[in-house]
Design a protein around this motif. Structure first.
Motif, mmCIF file in Angstrom:
data_model
loop_
_atom_site.group_PDB
_atom_site.id
_atom_site.type_symbol
_atom_site.label_atom_id
_atom_site.label_comp_id
_atom_site.label_asym_id
_atom_site.label_seq_id
_atom_site.Cartn_x
_atom_site.Cartn_y
_atom_site.Cartn_z
ATOM 1 N N LEU A 58 0.892 -1.194 -0.009
ATOM 2 C CA LEU A 58 0.019 0.352 -0.213
ATOM 3 C C LEU A 58 1.070 1.312 -0.022
ATOM 4 O O LEU A 58 1.831 1.529 0.784
ATOM 5 N N HIS A 59 0.620 2.202 -1.008
ATOM 6 C CA HIS A 59 1.506 3.432 -1.000
ATOM 7 C C HIS A 59 0.432 4.409 -1.849
ATOM 8 O O HIS A 59 -0.276 4.196 -2.719
ATOM 9 N N GLU A 60 0.737 5.596 -1.342
ATOM 10 C CA GLU A 60 0.114 6.675 -2.192
ATOM 11 C C GLU A 60 0.833 7.213 -3.544
ATOM 12 O O GLU A 60 2.035 7.388 -3.384
ATOM 13 N N VAL A 61 0.094 7.307 -4.409
ATOM 14 C CA VAL A 61 0.558 7.813 -5.851
ATOM 15 C C VAL A 61 -0.249 9.033 -6.341
ATOM 16 O O VAL A 61 -1.453 9.019 -5.969
ATOM 17 N N VAL A 62 0.102 9.729 -7.369
ATOM 18 C CA VAL A 62 -0.707 10.790 -7.948
ATOM 19 C C VAL A 62 -1.157 10.132 -9.303
ATOM 20 O O VAL A 62 -0.303 9.702 -9.930
ATOM 21 N N LEU A 63 -2.296 10.002 -9.541
ATOM 22 C CA LEU A 63 -3.223 9.735 -10.891
ATOM 23 C C LEU A 63 -3.528 10.746 -11.765
ATOM 24 O O LEU A 63 -4.186 11.648 -11.146
ATOM 25 N N GLN A 64 -3.527 10.612 -12.994
ATOM 26 C CA GLN A 64 -4.173 11.392 -13.858
ATOM 27 C C GLN A 64 -4.739 10.836 -14.859
ATOM 28 O O GLN A 64 -4.101 9.727 -15.600
ATOM 29 N N ILE A 65 -6.144 10.926 -14.885
ATOM 30 C CA ILE A 65 -6.725 10.056 -15.864
ATOM 31 C C ILE A 65 -6.872 10.713 -17.176
ATOM 32 O O ILE A 65 -7.087 11.992 -17.391
ATOM 33 N N GLN A 66 -6.972 9.745 -18.168
ATOM 34 C CA GLN A 66 -6.982 10.464 -19.632
ATOM 35 C C GLN A 66 -8.205 11.350 -19.855
ATOM 36 O O GLN A 66 -9.518 11.167 -19.305
ATOM 37 N N HIS A 67 -7.870 12.333 -20.491
ATOM 38 C CA HIS A 67 -8.840 13.547 -20.587
ATOM 39 C C HIS A 67 -9.222 14.404 -19.566
ATOM 40 O O HIS A 67 -10.150 15.218 -19.743
ATOM 41 N N PHE A 68 -8.557 14.269 -18.449
ATOM 42 C CA PHE A 68 -8.803 15.135 -17.400
ATOM 43 C C PHE A 68 -7.348 15.725 -16.720
ATOM 44 O O PHE A 68 -6.517 14.957 -16.988
ATOM 45 N N ASN A 69 -7.336 16.877 -16.613
ATOM 46 C CA ASN A 69 -5.882 17.839 -16.386
ATOM 47 C C ASN A 69 -5.679 17.388 -14.875
ATOM 48 O O ASN A 69 -4.469 17.623 -14.533
ATOM 49 N N GLU A 70 -6.667 17.159 -14.101
ATOM 50 C CA GLU A 70 -6.557 17.156 -12.667
ATOM 51 C C GLU A 70 -5.716 16.101 -12.283
ATOM 52 O O GLU A 70 -5.696 14.995 -12.751
ATOM 53 N N LYS A 71 -4.676 16.319 -11.277
ATOM 54 C CA LYS A 71 -4.102 14.990 -10.874
ATOM 55 C C LYS A 71 -4.503 15.026 -9.215
ATOM 56 O O LYS A 71 -4.768 15.768 -8.493
#
Length: 123
Positions: A58-71
């Motif tokens: 278990l670890h935190e990461v930053v995700l960015q989903i296709q077509h969304f600018n927000e992380k």
């Protein structure tokens, strides 16, 4: 859909599968290695699924989903033996996004879920 995973100065993009049967977002242990997450830096957690029981990381990461600018910062369980690189699960992904499948129209929609208003500090 394409999902870019960010950790420190590393990022990598894989295809993610939305899985309403998955409680928490899961990723292949190979992704953790590719973005520089050390196995000993994770919280060890037992994971059970269709393929049986394994130890996850278990670890935190930053995700960015296709077509969304927000992380979005999200807890992820990295596990060996996943059939796909990324499973986007209920607890984190579905709290941040509205997912709409319409089988009769053969359509799929993804939009940001409304975020709770920030609590105001009392003076």
């Amino acid at each position: 859909m394409d999902v870019t995973v960010h950790h420190k100065d590393e990022s990598i993009t894989f295809t993610g599968l939305i899985d309403s049967g998955c409680d928490t977002t899961m990723m292949s242990l190979d992704i953790a290695t590719a973005i520089g997450i050390k196995h000993n830096a994770c919280v060890k957690i037992p994971v059970r699924g269709i393929a049986g029981a394994v130890e996850g990381c278990l670890h935190e990461v930053v995700l960015q989903i296709q077509h969304f600018n927000e992380k979005i910062l999200m807890p992820v369980i990295f596990a060996p033996k996943l059939a796909v690189p990324i499973l986007l699960g209920q607890r984190d992904f579905f709290q941040n996004f509205r997912v709409k499948f319409q089988k009769d129209d053969n359509t799929f929609e993804l939009s940001r879920a409304p975020q709770p208003a920030a609590k105001k500090k009392k003076a």
